[in-house]
Design a protein around this motif. Structure first.
Motif, mmCIF file in Angstrom:
data_model
loop_
_atom_site.group_PDB
_atom_site.id
_atom_site.type_symbol
_atom_site.label_atom_id
_atom_site.label_comp_id
_atom_site.label_asym_id
_atom_site.label_seq_id
_atom_site.Cartn_x
_atom_site.Cartn_y
_atom_site.Cartn_z
ATOM 1 N N GLY A 6 7.663 8.461 11.291
ATOM 2 C CA GLY A 6 7.021 8.137 10.009
ATOM 3 C C GLY A 6 7.534 9.008 8.879
ATOM 4 O O GLY A 6 8.454 9.799 9.037
ATOM 5 N N CYS A 7 6.945 8.838 7.711
ATOM 6 C CA CYS A 7 7.351 9.645 6.555
ATOM 7 C C CYS A 7 6.142 9.860 5.646
ATOM 8 O O CYS A 7 5.058 9.326 5.903
ATOM 9 N N LEU A 8 6.342 10.628 4.571
ATOM 10 C CA LEU A 8 5.199 11.022 3.737
ATOM 11 C C LEU A 8 4.837 10.005 2.664
ATOM 12 O O LEU A 8 3.691 9.931 2.253
ATOM 13 N N TYR A 9 5.832 9.220 2.178
ATOM 14 C CA TYR A 9 5.574 8.494 0.935
ATOM 15 C C TYR A 9 5.478 6.968 1.046
ATOM 16 O O TYR A 9 4.876 6.347 0.183
ATOM 17 N N HIS A 10 6.148 6.382 2.010
ATOM 18 C CA HIS A 10 6.177 4.919 2.145
ATOM 19 C C HIS A 10 6.512 4.215 0.824
ATOM 20 O O HIS A 10 5.785 3.339 0.367
ATOM 21 N N CYS A 11 7.620 4.640 0.241
ATOM 22 C CA CYS A 11 8.046 4.093 -1.055
ATOM 23 C C CYS A 11 8.333 2.594 -0.933
ATOM 24 O O CYS A 11 8.867 2.149 0.085
ATOM 25 N N LYS A 12 8.046 1.887 -2.002
ATOM 26 C CA LYS A 12 8.169 0.425 -1.936
ATOM 27 C C LYS A 12 9.628 -0.032 -1.815
ATOM 28 O O LYS A 12 9.937 -1.009 -1.147
ATOM 29 N N PHE A 13 10.555 0.702 -2.468
ATOM 30 C CA PHE A 13 11.947 0.220 -2.498
ATOM 31 C C PHE A 13 12.647 0.379 -1.161
ATOM 32 O O PHE A 13 13.683 -0.226 -0.903
ATOM 33 N N CYS A 14 12.085 1.206 -0.279
ATOM 34 C CA CYS A 14 12.821 1.672 0.905
ATOM 35 C C CYS A 14 12.914 0.573 1.968
ATOM 36 O O CYS A 14 11.914 -0.020 2.351
ATOM 37 N N CYS A 15 14.141 0.343 2.463
ATOM 38 C CA CYS A 15 14.345 -0.724 3.445
ATOM 39 C C CYS A 15 14.452 -0.190 4.869
ATOM 40 O O CYS A 15 14.757 -0.937 5.783
ATOM 41 N N VAL A 16 14.252 1.106 5.061
ATOM 42 C CA VAL A 16 14.429 1.663 6.414
ATOM 43 C C VAL A 16 13.153 2.302 6.971
ATOM 44 O O VAL A 16 13.125 2.750 8.111
ATOM 45 N N LYS A 17 12.101 2.341 6.143
ATOM 46 C CA LYS A 17 10.893 3.060 6.556
ATOM 47 C C LYS A 17 10.193 2.361 7.730
ATOM 48 O O LYS A 17 10.403 1.170 7.968
ATOM 49 N N SER A 18 9.352 3.135 8.420
ATOM 50 C CA SER A 18 8.490 2.528 9.427
ATOM 51 C C SER A 18 7.078 2.532 8.847
ATOM 52 O O SER A 18 6.803 3.204 7.847
ATOM 53 N N ASN A 49 12.836 11.782 12.673
ATOM 54 C CA ASN A 49 13.422 10.606 12.099
ATOM 55 C C ASN A 49 13.566 10.763 10.575
ATOM 56 O O ASN A 49 14.394 11.528 10.152
ATOM 57 N N HIS A 50 12.701 10.121 9.769
ATOM 58 C CA HIS A 50 12.955 10.102 8.327
ATOM 59 C C HIS A 50 12.616 11.396 7.592
ATOM 60 O O HIS A 50 12.997 11.555 6.439
ATOM 61 N N ASP A 51 11.873 12.292 8.204
ATOM 62 C CA ASP A 51 11.562 13.564 7.544
ATOM 63 C C ASP A 51 11.377 14.648 8.597
ATOM 64 O O ASP A 51 10.285 15.223 8.744
ATOM 65 N N LEU A 56 15.803 12.201 -3.421
ATOM 66 C CA LEU A 56 15.230 12.548 -4.732
ATOM 67 C C LEU A 56 15.065 11.287 -5.593
ATOM 68 O O LEU A 56 14.186 11.216 -6.420
ATOM 69 N N GLU A 57 15.944 10.374 -5.472
ATOM 70 C CA GLU A 57 15.932 9.020 -6.075
ATOM 71 C C GLU A 57 16.122 8.957 -7.581
ATOM 72 O O GLU A 57 16.940 8.216 -8.075
ATOM 73 N N SER A 58 15.324 9.730 -8.354
ATOM 74 C CA SER A 58 15.445 9.620 -9.820
ATOM 75 C C SER A 58 14.736 10.803 -10.480
ATOM 76 O O SER A 58 13.815 11.384 -9.898
ATOM 77 N N HIS A 68 7.882 2.938 -6.757
ATOM 78 C CA HIS A 68 6.682 3.399 -6.034
ATOM 79 C C HIS A 68 6.967 4.640 -5.198
ATOM 80 O O HIS A 68 6.609 4.708 -4.028
ATOM 81 N N LYS A 69 7.621 5.601 -5.813
ATOM 82 C CA LYS A 69 7.787 6.905 -5.155
ATOM 83 C C LYS A 69 6.710 7.792 -5.755
ATOM 84 O O LYS A 69 6.739 8.103 -6.955
ATOM 85 N N PRO A 70 5.736 8.230 -4.969
ATOM 86 C CA PRO A 70 4.563 8.891 -5.538
ATOM 87 C C PRO A 70 4.803 10.371 -5.874
ATOM 88 O O PRO A 70 4.113 11.265 -5.380
HETATM 89 S S1 SF4 Z 1 12.610 6.743 1.044
HETATM 90 FE FE1 SF4 Z 1 11.854 5.582 2.835
HETATM 91 S S2 SF4 Z 1 11.859 7.017 4.518
HETATM 92 FE FE2 SF4 Z 1 12.045 8.220 2.628
HETATM 93 S S3 SF4 Z 1 9.936 8.767 2.093
HETATM 94 FE FE3 SF4 Z 1 10.366 6.868 1.000
HETATM 95 S S4 SF4 Z 1 9.680 5.264 2.421
HETATM 96 FE FE4 SF4 Z 1 9.829 7.135 3.612
#
Ligand code: SF4
Length: 426
Positions: free
Chosen positions: A199-211, A248-250, A315-317, A327-329
């Protein structure tokens, strides 16, 4: 290379290529592999007898002599293309590598190449099936036991066995690795995966690899059990690996104790550092929060391991509306603090390199690009020092190739090395 002849095949068993992966335009060869050459193709097999590379030699429709197909441990066939621009503005400028891995599944590549529609690549896969059938039927009279054992090893790894092995790998680590850190390009994505968290901390909307999972660290027992099973799984071919991916992601969020345990236990179990000539590599992902809360103690410990460690942070932006759009919180002050911490760690620890990801996308605003270019232009570091930044095209960006001028403009201004991030699974 010493070859023995079997029918129309020239076979060389366990040939030692370069012991480390060297960035060069031709040919991409490393580790210990057995080679079977026909007049048309070159097939390489790893130390377990599993097919790894196929390259066209003197055949029509083979796009370029330096290109080849590579099979991953996840059992994907990836086509390594040199692209259509071999100048310094071509693939080497975008990726930092001479090859663009063309994937058999949707990703965020800026270069669309489907090898399914390329007759050369499809013929090569058919040639592998034919080779397998011919070896199966080959007469063994008079063959040395070494050659005969090698043929048995290859025959023990037909397509269904290779598929089963990839499933076994996923079951050992508890699921498929959906994305590898961009820095794994330095080892041609050849890593041993070891999960220390899910899992990961943020579950950003744009992300295509998250669980869908919430972040959860694995137990020590689970990690040690994976190490034992992975050691058996890779078997003799462990010798061809010199890199570990802690997933995994973090993984950074899993904390000092688990990271150190996993890294240090892996050194002996996987034989990392057995060679005096090559430094093993350790890769993990981190997040803004896990980086900001990681203390010097962890970095001191990592710095003293035999590994050179890459930690990749999303970091994204540095533009607030863009963070809201994806949707990166997080707010921009945290992103800037994480960027500064990355620079500090990179200048303090010789064996640790923090890298960062930012987004590219047609739908992102001029403010995103302006603030990013400014951040990278004003980074208080010697020009092109360590700590690459990766620009990751949004997966649903139309016309990804049109993003290249934008990328090259940012790269030109950046004081840090900048590359495109190609999202690749294991
Ligand atoms: S980018 Fe993807 S894997 Fe990384 S924190 Fe956001 S949703 Fe999770």
């Amino acid at each position: 290379m010493e070859f023995v002849q079997l029918n129309n095949y020239a076979i060389s068993i366990e040939k030692q290529f370069a012991s480390d992966i060297i960035k060069e335009s031709f040919p991409l060869r490393y580790g210990k592999y057995s080679v079977i050459k026909t007049s048309e193709y070159e097939f390489l097999f790893n130390l377990n007898g599993e097919i790894k590379f196929i390259r066209g030699l003197n055949i029509k429709n083979w796009p370029h002599p330096a290109e080849q197909l590579k099979r991953t441990d996840g059992n994907d066939w990836v086509y390594y293309s040199v692209g259509d621009d071999s100048s310094e503005k071509g693939i080497i400028a975008w990726l930092g590598e001479y090859y663009l891995p063309c994937l058999p599944y949707p990703s965020n590549s800026v270069w669309e190449f489907s090898y399914f529609s390329n007759p050369g690549a499809m013929n090569a896969l058919a040639a592998w099936s034919q080779l397998y059938a011919n070896l199966y039927g080959a007469r063994r009279d008079g063959l040395s036991s070494k050659l005969s054992s090698f043929i048995d090893l290859v025959l023990n790894n037909d397509e269904s066995v290779l598929y089963e092995k990839s499933m076994k790998l996923s079951s050992i680590i508890g699921g498929r690795v959906s994305v590898l850190p961009p820095d794994t390009r330095h080892v041609d994505y050849e890593i041993i995966p070891l999960m220390i968290a899910d899992g990961c901390l943020y579950h950003c909307k744009f992300c295509c690899v998250k669980s869908a999972q919430q972040f959860q660290a694995r137990s020590k027992t689970d990690i040690l059990e994976q190490i034992q099973q992975l050691k058996i799984f890779y078997g003799r071919n462990l010798e061809n690996y010199n890199a570990l991916f802690l997933g995994n992601h973090d993984a950074l969020e899993a904390g000092d104790e688990l990271i150190y345990l996993a890294a240090s236990e892996s050194i002996e179990a996987f034989g990392f550092g057995n060679s005096h000539s090559k430094t093993p590599k350790l890769f993990l992902f981190g997040s803004v929060d896990s980086l900001l809360k990681s203390g010097n103690e962890l970095f001191e410990k990592l710095n003293h391991l035999p590994f050179y460690t890459y930690i990749n942070i999303g970091l994204e932006s540095v533009d607030a509306p863009t963070l809201a759009y994806i949707h990166k919180p997080l707010d921009t002050s945290k992103i800037r603090d994480a960027f500064q911490k990355m620079l500090d760690i990179n200048s303090t620890y010789a064996n640790i390199e923090i890298t960062a990801n930012f987004l590219l996308g047609e739908q992102l605003s001029p403010d995103h690009y302006q603030s990013l270019a400014e951040l990278l232009r004003n980074a208080p570091v010697p020009s092109h020092s360590k700590g690459a930044v990766y620009l990751s095209p949004l997966k649903d960006s139309p016309k990804k190739r049109e993003l290249l001028p934008k990328f090259l403009e940012i790269k030109k201004q950046s004081r840090l090395p900048a590359y495109i991030y190609l999202i690749q699974r294991l």
